[in-house]
Design a protein around this motif. Structure first.
Motif, PDB file in Angstrom:
ATOM      1  N   ARG A 245       0.868  -1.194  -0.060  1.00 39.89           N
ATOM      2  CA  ARG A 245      -0.135  -0.111  -0.157  1.00 39.89           C
ATOM      3  C   ARG A 245       0.762   1.341  -0.237  1.00 39.89           C
ATOM      4  O   ARG A 245       1.973   1.261   0.870  1.00 39.89           O
ATOM      5  N   LYS A 246       0.201   2.393  -0.683  1.00 38.53           N
ATOM      6  CA  LYS A 246       1.042   3.718  -0.653  1.00 38.53           C
ATOM      7  C   LYS A 246       0.803   4.002   0.476  1.00 38.53           C
ATOM      8  O   LYS A 246      -0.332   4.360   1.253  1.00 38.53           O
ATOM      9  N   LYS A 247       1.678   4.820   1.006  1.00 44.67           N
ATOM     10  CA  LYS A 247       1.502   5.831   2.488  1.00 44.67           C
ATOM     11  C   LYS A 247       0.860   6.873   2.030  1.00 44.67           C
ATOM     12  O   LYS A 247       1.259   7.591   0.943  1.00 44.67           O
ATOM     13  N   PRO A 248      -0.209   7.535   2.550  1.00 44.70           N
ATOM     14  CA  PRO A 248      -0.881   8.619   2.391  1.00 44.70           C
ATOM     15  C   PRO A 248       0.152   9.872   2.614  1.00 44.70           C
ATOM     16  O   PRO A 248       1.126   9.837   3.484  1.00 44.70           O
TER      17      PRO A 248
ATOM     18  N   THR B  16       0.889  13.752   4.064  1.00 40.21           N
ATOM     19  CA  THR B  16       0.591  14.337   5.372  1.00 40.21           C
ATOM     20  C   THR B  16      -0.626  15.113   5.514  1.00 40.21           C
ATOM     21  O   THR B  16      -1.213  15.001   6.352  1.00 40.21           O
ATOM     22  N   ALA B  17      -0.992  15.604   4.237  1.00 39.01           N
ATOM     23  CA  ALA B  17      -2.384  16.473   4.361  1.00 39.01           C
ATOM     24  C   ALA B  17      -3.437  15.462   4.432  1.00 39.01           C
ATOM     25  O   ALA B  17      -4.522  15.484   5.296  1.00 39.01           O
ATOM     26  N   THR B  18      -3.474  14.439   3.615  1.00 40.32           N
ATOM     27  CA  THR B  18      -4.386  13.244   3.731  1.00 40.32           C
ATOM     28  C   THR B  18      -4.582  12.631   5.054  1.00 40.32           C
ATOM     29  O   THR B  18      -5.675  12.265   5.643  1.00 40.32           O
ATOM     30  N   ALA B  19      -3.474  12.319   5.628  1.00 38.44           N
ATOM     31  CA  ALA B  19      -3.129  11.810   6.790  1.00 38.44           C
ATOM     32  C   ALA B  19      -3.820  12.271   8.111  1.00 38.44           C
ATOM     33  O   ALA B  19      -4.512  11.806   8.818  1.00 38.44           O
ATOM     34  N   SER B  20      -3.430  13.657   8.020  1.00 40.16           N
ATOM     35  CA  SER B  20      -4.056  14.475   9.158  1.00 40.16           C
ATOM     36  C   SER B  20      -5.655  14.593   8.962  1.00 40.16           C
ATOM     37  O   SER B  20      -6.027  14.646  10.011  1.00 40.16           O
TER      38      SER B  20
END
Length: 93
Positions: free
Chosen positions: A7-10, A12-16
Motif C-alpha cells: 500500500r502507498k503511504k498517504p 501528510t495532508a490526507t493523513a491529518s
C-alpha cells in the motif's frame, strides 16, 4: 506463495484529515449496567400472572362472577399480561 500488494503511504495532508475524521467520529458509549431485581421481578411476575389468569379462567372461570362477566375478554387479559412481560425481556440486562 503470492506476495501481498504494497500500500502507498498517504501524504501528510490526507493523513491529518483522516486522523481528524476518525477522532471526531469515535464517541464514548455509555454501557448500561444490569437490570435491577425489581425490574426482573415485575417482568417474571407479569408472565406468571398472565399464565395464572388463563389457567384460572379455564378451570374455575364459570364459578367466579367477575371472570364470568368478562367472558372471552379473559383471554385478552391473560395474553396481554404475558406479552407485557415478554416485551420487558428486550430491555433486560
Amino acid at each position: 506463495m503470492p506476495k501481498s500488494k504494497v500500500r502507498k503511504k498517504p501524504t501528510t495532508a490526507t493523513a491529518s484529515r483522516a486522523a481528524q475524521a476518525s477522532a471526531s467520529s469515535t464517541a464514548r458509549v455509555k454501557v448500561a449496567g444490569p437490570s435491577s431485581p425489581i425490574y426482573i421481578g415485575i417482568m417474571v411476575g407479569l408472565m406468571v400472572l398472565g399464565l395464572l389468569w388463563l389457567v384460572v379462567n379455564y378451570l374455575w372461570g364459570d364459578k367466579i362472577p367477575v371472570m364470568q362477566s368478562l367472558g372471552n375478554w379473559n383471554f385478552l387479559i391473560g395474553f396481554a399480561l404475558m406479552v407485557a412481560g415478554l416485551l420487558m425481556t428486550m430491555r433486560w440486562r
